[in-house]
Design a protein around this motif. Structure first.
Motif, PDB file in Angstrom:
ATOM      1  N   SER A  13      42.370  26.671  39.410  1.00 60.03           N
ATOM      2  CA  SER A  13      42.226  27.729  40.413  1.00 60.03           C
ATOM      3  C   SER A  13      43.613  28.266  40.760  1.00 60.03           C
ATOM      4  O   SER A  13      44.505  27.470  41.101  1.00 60.03           O
ATOM      5  N   THR A  14      43.786  29.569  40.682  1.00 60.26           N
ATOM      6  CA  THR A  14      45.097  30.145  41.029  1.00 60.26           C
ATOM      7  C   THR A  14      45.420  29.884  42.504  1.00 60.26           C
ATOM      8  O   THR A  14      46.591  29.799  42.880  1.00 60.26           O
ATOM      9  N   GLN A  37      39.992  30.775  34.643  1.00 60.05           N
ATOM     10  CA  GLN A  37      40.008  29.644  35.585  1.00 60.05           C
ATOM     11  C   GLN A  37      38.854  28.708  35.237  1.00 60.05           C
ATOM     12  O   GLN A  37      37.740  29.164  34.973  1.00 60.05           O
ATOM     13  N   ARG A  41      37.120  29.195  42.747  1.00 56.69           N
ATOM     14  CA  ARG A  41      36.257  28.944  43.905  1.00 56.69           C
ATOM     15  C   ARG A  41      36.170  30.163  44.819  1.00 56.69           C
ATOM     16  O   ARG A  41      37.108  30.951  44.921  1.00 56.69           O
ATOM     17  N   ARG A  43      34.185  31.603  48.758  1.00 56.81           N
ATOM     18  CA  ARG A  43      33.952  31.114  50.124  1.00 56.81           C
ATOM     19  C   ARG A  43      32.746  30.194  50.158  1.00 56.81           C
ATOM     20  O   ARG A  43      31.884  30.265  49.292  1.00 56.81           O
ATOM     21  N   LYS A 108      28.226  43.669  43.997  1.00 59.93           N
ATOM     22  CA  LYS A 108      29.515  43.026  44.274  1.00 59.93           C
ATOM     23  C   LYS A 108      30.471  43.206  43.100  1.00 59.93           C
ATOM     24  O   LYS A 108      30.134  42.919  41.957  1.00 59.93           O
TER      25      LYS A 108
HETATM   26  C1  BTN Z   1      34.235  35.008  47.229  1.00 57.11           C
HETATM   27  O1  BTN Z   1      33.654  36.026  46.857  1.00 57.11           O
HETATM   28  O2  BTN Z   1      33.645  34.084  47.827  1.00 57.11           O
HETATM   29  C2  BTN Z   1      35.719  34.878  46.987  1.00 57.11           C
HETATM   30  C3  BTN Z   1      36.059  34.760  45.536  1.00 57.11           C
HETATM   31  C4  BTN Z   1      37.539  34.572  45.276  1.00 57.11           C
HETATM   32  C5  BTN Z   1      37.840  34.267  43.829  1.00 57.11           C
HETATM   33  C6  BTN Z   1      39.315  34.255  43.527  1.00 57.11           C
HETATM   34  S1  BTN Z   1      39.653  34.263  41.804  1.00 57.11           S
HETATM   35  C7  BTN Z   1      41.333  33.947  42.120  1.00 57.11           C
HETATM   36  C8  BTN Z   1      41.399  32.965  43.268  1.00 57.11           C
HETATM   37  N1  BTN Z   1      41.315  31.603  42.768  1.00 57.11           N
HETATM   38  C9  BTN Z   1      40.188  31.002  43.167  1.00 57.11           C
HETATM   39  O3  BTN Z   1      39.859  29.829  42.881  1.00 57.11           O
HETATM   40  N2  BTN Z   1      39.470  31.817  43.930  1.00 57.11           N
HETATM   41  C10 BTN Z   1      40.124  33.102  44.103  1.00 57.11           C
END
Ligand code: BTN
Length: 251
Positions: A13-14, A37, A41, A43, A108
């Motif tokens: 995950s970045t 990735q 992740r 929310r 989305k």
């Molecule tokens: C959402 O819609 O719930 C938020 C999504 C966010 C995804 C981004 S991808 C780059 C960054 N690294 C992650 O693990 N999550 C965010």
């Protein structure tokens, strides 16, 4: 001053990588971007599917000079900056779904996950990692069947592919401009612009609280603290701080 960018072919995950860098003192505007990735992740414990080269998966470190109590406003501020950046690049309008989603035609197109340093720790410098996932060059068949009817991408909206690094630069620029606006002028101007793009306003929605309680009502929009106001059928107004929000057809 040019901000630093760390490019990774693959990571879990970045947000995790950027968080570790921020803890070591990386500066505001530093971005971590990955082609793929393995554990992206979103929310509320959701996964963010991150197939190689299809989407923009990046995390930008921010150190806004705002009060700790105002840190929750970063999510909506970032959403506005990203929507404006996408509008600039694509030449079409996007909508914002409280608190962290970017939509186009009811589908989305992107999401934001903001993770902050422990804010009660006054000794250390506080920071936010703004994780951004945008569906960019995805075709319909690139989306898992569970979300294919709810998702879109810049390719599907504009009929062309986009260069991910150029997109990142436009997003980072807009993001930093909006965060500066938050620092210097407060949230009200950002809120006004955010509300022009509000997907939920006046619509019937379902709110699942963190304790799994379900509340249905009409969105009255977010307030100056970033809380969403939802009016139920008895006229009671609920102030939503967090939780899952989805649109419903009728009450
Ligand atoms: C959402 O819609 O719930 C938020 C999504 C966010 C995804 C981004 S991808 C780059 C960054 N690294 C992650 O693990 N999550 C965010």
């Amino acid at each position: 001053m040019k901000s630093e960018t760390i490019f990774l072919p693959e990571t879990d995950s970045t947000n995790s990588v950027a968080y570790a860098l921020a803890e070591k003192g990386a500066g505001s505007g530093t971005a971590v971007v990955a082609r793929k990735q393995s554990a992206g992740r979103g929310r509320l414990g959701k996964q963010w599917q991150s197939p190689a080269g299809k989407g923009l998966y990046c995390s930008i470190i921010a150190r806004p000079r705002i009060e700790i109590i105002d840190y929750p406003l970063i999510t909506m501020t970032a959403g506005l900056g990203i929507a404006l950046a996408l509008e600039y690049v694509c030449g079409i309008e996007f909508q914002l779904k409280w608190p962290n989603d970017i939509y186009r035609r009811g589908l989305k197109c992107g999401g934001i996950l903001v993770e902050t340093s422990p804010l009660q720790n006054h000794q250390k410098e506080k920071f936010a990692v703004i994780g951004i996932g945008i569906n960019v060059n995805n075709r319909r068949e690139d989306f898992p069947s569970k979300i294919v009817d709810k998702a879109t991408s810049l390719y599907l909206e504009c009929g062309k592919d986009f260069e991910l690094n150029a997109l990142l630069e436009t997003i980072r620029r807009q993001l930093m401009v909006r965060l500066q606006q938050l620092e210097e002028s407060g949230f009200s101007l950002i809120l006004d612009q955010w509300c022009c793009k509000d997907l939920l306003i006046g619509k019937q929605l379902k709110w699942v609280t963190q304790k799994r309680k379900v509340i249905k009502g009409k969105s009255l929009g977010p307030d100056e603290r970033g809380r969403l106001h939802v009016q139920d059928k008895n006229g009671q107004v609920h102030e939503v701080l967090s939780g899952d929000i989805s649109l419903v057809k009728d009450l």
